[in-house]
Design a protein around this motif. Structure first.
Motif, short mmCIF file in Angstrom:
data_model
loop_
_atom_site.label_atom_id
_atom_site.label_comp_id
_atom_site.label_asym_id
_atom_site.label_seq_id
_atom_site.Cartn_x
_atom_site.Cartn_y
_atom_site.Cartn_z
N THR A 215 0.84 -1.19 0.00
CA THR A 215 0.00 0.00 0.00
C THR A 215 0.88 1.25 0.00
O THR A 215 1.77 1.40 0.84
CB THR A 215 -0.91 0.02 1.24
OG1 THR A 215 -1.80 -1.10 1.18
CG2 THR A 215 -1.74 1.30 1.28
N GLY A 216 0.66 2.14 -0.98
CA GLY A 216 1.44 3.35 -1.08
C GLY A 216 2.87 3.14 -1.55
O GLY A 216 3.71 4.04 -1.43
N GLY A 219 4.86 6.12 -4.42
CA GLY A 219 4.50 7.41 -3.84
C GLY A 219 5.20 8.56 -4.52
O GLY A 219 5.76 8.41 -5.62
N ALA A 220 5.21 9.71 -3.88
CA ALA A 220 5.79 10.92 -4.47
C ALA A 220 7.27 10.73 -4.79
O ALA A 220 7.74 11.15 -5.85
CB ALA A 220 5.59 12.09 -3.52
N GLU A 222 8.92 7.93 -5.47
CA GLU A 222 9.09 7.02 -6.61
C GLU A 222 8.71 7.70 -7.92
O GLU A 222 9.41 7.55 -8.93
CB GLU A 222 8.25 5.76 -6.40
CG GLU A 222 8.77 4.83 -5.31
CD GLU A 222 8.53 5.37 -3.90
OE1 GLU A 222 9.29 5.01 -2.99
OE2 GLU A 222 7.57 6.17 -3.73
N VAL A 241 -0.64 2.64 -5.55
CA VAL A 241 -0.14 3.94 -6.03
C VAL A 241 -0.81 5.04 -5.22
O VAL A 241 -2.04 5.08 -5.10
CB VAL A 241 -0.44 4.13 -7.53
CG1 VAL A 241 0.07 5.49 -8.00
CG2 VAL A 241 0.20 3.01 -8.34
N ASP A 242 -0.01 5.94 -4.66
CA ASP A 242 -0.54 7.08 -3.92
C ASP A 242 -1.30 7.99 -4.87
O ASP A 242 -0.70 8.63 -5.74
CB ASP A 242 0.61 7.84 -3.24
CG ASP A 242 0.14 8.98 -2.35
OD1 ASP A 242 -0.72 9.78 -2.80
OD2 ASP A 242 0.66 9.11 -1.24
N ARG A 243 -2.63 8.02 -4.72
CA ARG A 243 -3.48 8.76 -5.66
C ARG A 243 -3.11 10.24 -5.73
O ARG A 243 -2.99 10.81 -6.82
CB ARG A 243 -4.94 8.58 -5.25
CG ARG A 243 -5.98 9.11 -6.24
CD ARG A 243 -6.34 10.58 -6.02
NE ARG A 243 -6.64 10.92 -4.66
CZ ARG A 243 -7.85 10.86 -4.11
NH1 ARG A 243 -8.87 10.43 -4.80
NH2 ARG A 243 -8.02 11.25 -2.85
N ASN A 244 -2.94 10.89 -4.59
CA ASN A 244 -2.65 12.32 -4.59
C ASN A 244 -1.29 12.63 -5.20
O ASN A 244 -1.13 13.62 -5.94
CB ASN A 244 -2.72 12.87 -3.16
CG ASN A 244 -4.13 12.84 -2.61
OD1 ASN A 244 -5.11 12.88 -3.36
ND2 ASN A 244 -4.26 12.76 -1.30
N ALA A 245 -0.31 11.76 -4.92
CA ALA A 245 1.01 11.96 -5.51
C ALA A 245 0.95 11.79 -7.03
O ALA A 245 1.61 12.53 -7.78
CB ALA A 245 2.01 10.97 -4.91
N ASP A 264 -8.62 3.69 -5.50
CA ASP A 264 -8.75 3.54 -4.05
C ASP A 264 -10.19 3.21 -3.68
O ASP A 264 -10.45 2.37 -2.81
CB ASP A 264 -8.34 4.82 -3.34
CG ASP A 264 -6.83 5.06 -3.41
OD1 ASP A 264 -6.15 4.36 -4.19
OD2 ASP A 264 -6.35 5.96 -2.71
#
Length: 318
Positions: A215-216, A219-220, A222, A241-245, A264
């Motif tokens: 999970t995550g 991220g930003a 990567e 995958v971090d959605r916001n990033a 998500d």
């Protein structure tokens, strides 16, 4: 016996599943997703059997507490991270799955992965809309031949995706926490470390199971290692995958695009920022949605019910 089939968005469950073969069964098929727990409990009240589609509807311990009549829960697939199996056992609920054998288990998602890769790299959806609006040749595509395909997770599905990349004469590299150079070489793939995977990939495709460890994972940091010309493809699970990033990287142009089939929250909410992110191809979790898969899944749902009623349940999830 009351049976409820969840999340039949396409209204095909009765056509694929031989529910008429179940004697004395009252079968209700729900076509809209119920994400409100109270509405879900109301819809399932009195049901002894529930058939869930993949991980769309979570079954945490609190939900089992509110469904005292439930005795059999069937999930399509042979794993479902959204079901609290320990809580199911504690409440006397048998949990069964459905399965595909051999390469069929991964071919449908591998095929869709490549549909997304090609759609993003050749701007298929953009050009389709432009042509319908009367415009001609509005974008410039990106070649795959000679480019680097990065595979995050070289299991059964990742290996199949890698083979197709090799057919395009791509350099194929891979990394995951448990991958070894020997296993990668056995698939004809170059093993690299995590940083190299993100830095070198022109196309990075995700093929991992969702867990606390994954999970995550993307991220930003990567995404920042990726080339500005690179694209990300995710047909596994949204929270890897971090959605916001990802939205930030797409908006800033620090990566060139993304093709997504998983999110998500599914269905993807109307106000989700991914809907407005540039240079994306978004699909509604279609990786497993094929005629062959549906025929097997719904047939096995009925088989699971028959076997459970006979006292010998099939495909029980531990």
């Amino acid at each position: 016996m009351r049976i409820v089939v969840l999340d039949d968005y396409q209204r095909v469950a009765r056509g694929y599943g031989p529910f008429d073969a179940l004697p004395d069964a009252d079968v209700e098929v729900l076509h809209e997703h119920l994400d409100d727990p109270d509405a879900l409990v109301a819809a399932l009240r009195g049901a002894q059997v529930v058939a869930a589609m993949r991980e769309r509807t979570p079954f945490p311990a609190a939900l089992f507490d509110r469904l005292p009549d439930l005795r059999l829960l069937i999930t399509t697939g042979m794993a479902n991270a959204s079901i609290d199996l320990a809580a199911a056992r504690a409440h006397g609920v048998t949990v069964c799955g459905t399965s595909l054998s051999g390469s069929a288990r991964s071919s449908n998602t591998a095929e869709l992965t490549w549909a997304l890769i090609l759609a993003v790299q050749r701007h298929v959806t953009t050009e389709d809309r432009a042509l319908r609006d009367g415009r001609w040749q509005t974008t410039i595509g990106t070649d795959l031949n000679g480019a680097t395909l990065g595979v995050l997770g070289l299991g059964r599905l990742g290996t199949q995706v890698a083979r197709i990349g090799q057919a395009f004469d791509m350099r194929v590299i891979a990394w995951s926490a448990n991958l070894t150079p020997e296993r990668a070489a056995g698939a004809g793939v170059e093993y690299v470390d995590r940083d190299e995977l993100f830095a070198d990939s022109d196309v990075l495709t995700v093929h991992l199971k969702l867990s606390d460890r994954t999970t995550g994972l993307v991220g930003a940091a990567e995404l920042a290692r990726m080339k500005p010309s690179a694209v990300l493809i995710n047909t596994s699970r949204g929270p890897i995958v971090d959605r916001n990033a990802l939205v930030s990287a797409l908006t800033a142009g620090t990566i060139a695009g993304a093709g997504l089939d998983v999110y998500d929250v599914e269905p993807l909410p109307a106000g989700d920022p991914l809907r407005g992110a540039p240079n994306t191809v978004l699909l509604p979790h279609l990786g497993y949605v094929t005629d062959r898969t549906y025929r097997v899944m719904y047939q096995q749902i009925v088989e699971d019910i028959e076997a459970w009623r006979a006292g010998a349940p099939l495909r029980v999830l531990s």
